[in-house]
Design an enzyme around this catalytic site. Structure first.
Site, PDB file in Angstrom:
ATOM      1  N   TYR A  67     -11.206   0.872  10.760  1.00 29.30           N
ATOM      2  CA  TYR A  67     -12.395   1.228   9.968  1.00 29.30           C
ATOM      3  C   TYR A  67     -12.751   0.216   8.891  1.00 29.30           C
ATOM      4  O   TYR A  67     -13.777   0.356   8.238  1.00 29.30           O
ATOM      5  CB  TYR A  67     -12.251   2.623   9.342  1.00 29.30           C
ATOM      6  CG  TYR A  67     -10.981   2.901   8.578  1.00 29.30           C
ATOM      7  CD1 TYR A  67     -10.822   2.471   7.271  1.00 29.30           C
ATOM      8  CD2 TYR A  67      -9.938   3.613   9.164  1.00 29.30           C
ATOM      9  CE1 TYR A  67      -9.658   2.732   6.567  1.00 29.30           C
ATOM     10  CE2 TYR A  67      -8.770   3.875   8.478  1.00 29.30           C
ATOM     11  CZ  TYR A  67      -8.632   3.439   7.174  1.00 29.30           C
ATOM     12  OH  TYR A  67      -7.480   3.687   6.488  1.00 29.30           O
ATOM     13  N   LYS A  68     -11.910  -0.798   8.688  1.00 30.40           N
ATOM     14  CA  LYS A  68     -12.241  -1.795   7.661  1.00 30.40           C
ATOM     15  C   LYS A  68     -13.043  -2.929   8.304  1.00 30.40           C
ATOM     16  O   LYS A  68     -14.209  -2.751   8.633  1.00 30.40           O
ATOM     17  CB  LYS A  68     -10.954  -2.314   7.009  1.00 30.40           C
ATOM     18  CG  LYS A  68     -10.110  -1.244   6.310  1.00 30.40           C
ATOM     19  CD  LYS A  68      -8.870  -1.894   5.703  1.00 30.40           C
ATOM     20  CE  LYS A  68      -7.811  -0.890   5.292  1.00 30.40           C
ATOM     21  NZ  LYS A  68      -8.187  -0.082   4.132  1.00 30.40           N
TER      22      LYS A  68
ATOM     23  N   ASP B  41       1.883  -5.067   8.634  1.00 36.96           N
ATOM     24  CA  ASP B  41       0.699  -4.255   8.382  1.00 36.96           C
ATOM     25  C   ASP B  41      -0.489  -5.208   8.299  1.00 36.96           C
ATOM     26  O   ASP B  41      -0.554  -6.060   7.406  1.00 36.96           O
ATOM     27  CB  ASP B  41       0.877  -3.471   7.072  1.00 36.96           C
ATOM     28  CG  ASP B  41      -0.314  -2.576   6.757  1.00 36.96           C
ATOM     29  OD1 ASP B  41      -1.422  -2.864   7.230  1.00 36.96           O
ATOM     30  OD2 ASP B  41      -0.131  -1.600   6.001  1.00 36.96           O
TER      31      ASP B  41
ATOM     32  N   PHE C 120       0.855  -1.174   0.000  1.00 37.10           N
ATOM     33  CA  PHE C 120       0.000   0.000   0.000  1.00 37.10           C
ATOM     34  C   PHE C 120       0.898   1.233   0.000  1.00 37.10           C
ATOM     35  O   PHE C 120       1.807   1.337   0.834  1.00 37.10           O
ATOM     36  CB  PHE C 120      -0.901  -0.023   1.234  1.00 37.10           C
ATOM     37  CG  PHE C 120      -1.989   0.996   1.197  1.00 37.10           C
ATOM     38  CD1 PHE C 120      -3.147   0.767   0.474  1.00 37.10           C
ATOM     39  CD2 PHE C 120      -1.839   2.194   1.851  1.00 37.10           C
ATOM     40  CE1 PHE C 120      -4.148   1.724   0.425  1.00 37.10           C
ATOM     41  CE2 PHE C 120      -2.842   3.158   1.805  1.00 37.10           C
ATOM     42  CZ  PHE C 120      -3.994   2.921   1.087  1.00 37.10           C
TER      43      PHE C 120
ATOM     44  N   ARG D 195     -12.535  -4.034  -6.706  1.00 34.64           N
ATOM     45  CA  ARG D 195     -12.223  -4.823  -5.513  1.00 34.64           C
ATOM     46  C   ARG D 195     -13.496  -5.028  -4.688  1.00 34.64           C
ATOM     47  O   ARG D 195     -14.201  -4.074  -4.373  1.00 34.64           O
ATOM     48  CB  ARG D 195     -11.170  -4.075  -4.689  1.00 34.64           C
ATOM     49  CG  ARG D 195     -10.380  -4.953  -3.754  1.00 34.64           C
ATOM     50  CD  ARG D 195      -9.305  -4.171  -3.048  1.00 34.64           C
ATOM     51  NE  ARG D 195      -9.854  -3.056  -2.277  1.00 34.64           N
ATOM     52  CZ  ARG D 195      -9.170  -2.386  -1.349  1.00 34.64           C
ATOM     53  NH1 ARG D 195      -7.913  -2.692  -1.101  1.00 34.64           N
ATOM     54  NH2 ARG D 195      -9.724  -1.385  -0.684  1.00 34.64           N
TER      55      ARG D 195
HETATM   56  C1  LIG Z   1      -2.577  -1.940   3.618  1.00 35.09           C
HETATM   57  C2  LIG Z   1      -2.817  -0.543   4.098  1.00 35.09           C
HETATM   58  N1  LIG Z   1      -1.843   0.092   4.788  1.00 35.09           N
HETATM   59  C3  LIG Z   1      -1.995   1.347   5.215  1.00 35.09           C
HETATM   60  C4  LIG Z   1      -3.158   2.049   4.982  1.00 35.09           C
HETATM   61  C5  LIG Z   1      -3.243   3.473   5.443  1.00 35.09           C
HETATM   62  O1  LIG Z   1      -4.032   3.615   6.574  1.00 35.09           O
HETATM   63  P1  LIG Z   1      -4.162   4.996   7.349  1.00 35.09           P
HETATM   64  O2  LIG Z   1      -5.066   5.871   6.530  1.00 35.09           O
HETATM   65  O3  LIG Z   1      -4.777   4.626   8.666  1.00 35.09           O
HETATM   66  O4  LIG Z   1      -2.802   5.587   7.508  1.00 35.09           O
HETATM   67  C6  LIG Z   1      -4.218   1.433   4.296  1.00 35.09           C
HETATM   68  C7  LIG Z   1      -5.471   2.155   4.050  1.00 35.09           C
HETATM   69  O5  LIG Z   1      -6.389   1.689   3.426  1.00 35.09           O
HETATM   70  C8  LIG Z   1      -4.031   0.107   3.834  1.00 35.09           C
HETATM   71  O6  LIG Z   1      -4.979  -0.525   3.144  1.00 35.09           O
END
Ligand SMILES: Cc1ncc(COP(=O)(O)O)c(C=O)c1O
Length: 410
Positions: free
Chosen positions: A220-221, A195, A126, A369
């Site tokens: 939040y997911k 992560d 990500f 997705r």
């Molecule tokens: C795999 C992954 N890492 C990091 C993040 C970033 O999260 P945040 O907005 O809490 O920094 C996301 C957000 O969707 C994500 O899917």
């Protein structure tokens, strides 16, 4: 034999998690397949937040930091969700966001491995993760070695301070073997940060048994904590004594209300805090976690796998002939709870679906997705979504959608 909707309905009747759908408030006419970007609203959350606002804030006022348990809430919520992580409770807290916690953990890990000059990170992770990795490397004059997730274990060497990767890929849903990768990193003397954005609440986790050093996850997911819900952070007990994270704000101080000069780190996981907890968000997340009461994570993982297998089978039968392809693993044992389907007109197809109340998300350049909140998504929902994609493609309805779309969030 080709599947029918009746077959899917029978699978729902046999599903041990069918009852959990009643724990959510799902709008009529919506087929919600976006739990991996924003989980649905669990029942009871709105009432709890309203009570917090009216009673604890409105009447309790500042007294509520003591009387309503606000001050203790980050650790209390961490303890509540620790079983979902396979973690002993005192190693988890909620605070800040994934990216901010990742920054803290990367620097803390580097400080635990002085003299080592390399970070190994996941190519194609990500983007936010790698933006943070790059910045931390610049701050410390370190080199980043980017390799695919499956190559992280082999890429670490005696100069590696820390390896950072996703447990479940946000694109392909591929699950990495946490125990095996962590052991490989440890064998070279490094530390591992995981992560868990697409893992927590979606697949069974065993952080303690896997030997993980550090992890960050999303509220939040799949935890359904609401938009912008706080992230959670895990630090293995063995690192607590020496944990030295860089955002040394007053809530990570041993005695914040003594207002003494100089920083004295709080004991344990509380050292991961920086600032005043965001109580509206904490309250929603804490209430949302009730949806997992009595739910076994292996049932959750099995349900997500069954829904993914179903979508892949229907993709093969109905969508592949129409120009779609899979960007997710077929092997359910190594796949998290979403399925990514590519199509050259993916953006427009997804917009057309959303217009019909079937909500997934789009990840540039061509990925549609579909994330399966295993507590509330049914097999018939997957059936309905695939048939809608088929209809949008066959009818050409997607061509009526303008490109690019006006929405900032896809
Ligand atoms: C795999 C992954 N890492 C990091 C993040 C970033 O999260 P945040 O907005 O809490 O920094 C996301 C957000 O969707 C994500 O899917």
């Amino acid at each position: 034999m080709a599947l029918t909707r009746e077959d899917c309905a029978r699978l729902d009747e046999a599903d041990p998690l069918t009852h959990a759908r009643r724990r959510f408030i799902l709008p009529d006419g919506v087929n919600y397949l976006d739990g991996n970007s924003l989980g649905a609203l669990p029942g009871g959350v709105a009432e709890r937040v309203e009570a917090m606002v009216r009673q604890e804030w409105g009447i309790g006022l500042v007294r509520s930091w003591n009387t309503a348990g606000w001050y203790e809430s980050p650790g209390r919520i961490g303890r509540k969700l620790a079983p979902l992580l396979g973690a002993a409770p005192h190693q988890v807290t909620v605070t800040d966001t994934i990216s901010v916690n990742l920054f803290k953990l990367l620097v803390a890990a580097i400080r635990l491995r002085p003299g080592r000059r390399t970070i190994v990170a996941e190519q194609g992770n990500f983007p936010s993760d790698n933006h943070v990795v790059d910045s931390v490397a610049r701050m410390h004059g370190m080199t980043v070695r980017y390799v695919p997730a499956g190559a992280v274990a082999a890429a670490v060497d005696d100069d590696t301070a820390v390896a950072e990767l996703s447990h479940v890929s946000y694109r392909t849903a591929e699950i990495q073997d946490m125990a095996q990768v962590t052991a490989a990193v440890h064998a070279r003397g490094g530390l591992a940060i995981w992560d868990l954005a697409h893992s927590t609440g979606a697949v069974a986790l065993a952080l303690d048994d896997s030997g993980a050093d550090f992890a960050v996850g999303c509220g939040y997911k799949f935890l359904n904590g609401g938009p912008g819900a706080p992230s959670h952070v895990y630090v293995a007990q063995r690192h607590h004594a020496a944990l030295d994270q860089p955002l040394t704000g007053w809530f990570g101080h041993a005695a914040p209300f003594k207002f003494e000069p100089g920083f004295a780190r709080a004991d344990g996981i509380r050292a991961m805090l920086c600032s005043t907890p965001q109580m509206l968000a904490n309250t929603a997340l804490e209430a949302a976690l009730d949806a997992f009461d009595g739910i076994a994570m292996h049932d959750v993982q099995a349900k997500g796998r069954a829904l993914g297998d179903l979508m892949i089978r229907l993709h093969d039968e109905r969508l592949a002939p129409l120009g779609c392809d899979l960007a997710t693993l077929r092997d359910g044992a190594r796949r998290g709870n979403h399925v990514s389907i590519t199509h050259a007109a993916g953006y427009q197809v997804m917009q057309a679906l959303i217009g019909r109340g079937i909500i997934g998300d789009f990840r540039a350049p061509d990925v549609m997705r579909f994330g399966f909140g295993p507590l509330y998504v049914r097999h018939v929902d997957v059936w309905d979504a695939v048939l809608a994609v088929e209809d949008v493609l066959r009818s050409g309805a997607w061509q009526a959608v303008p490109l690019p779309g006006p929405d900032a969030v896809t």
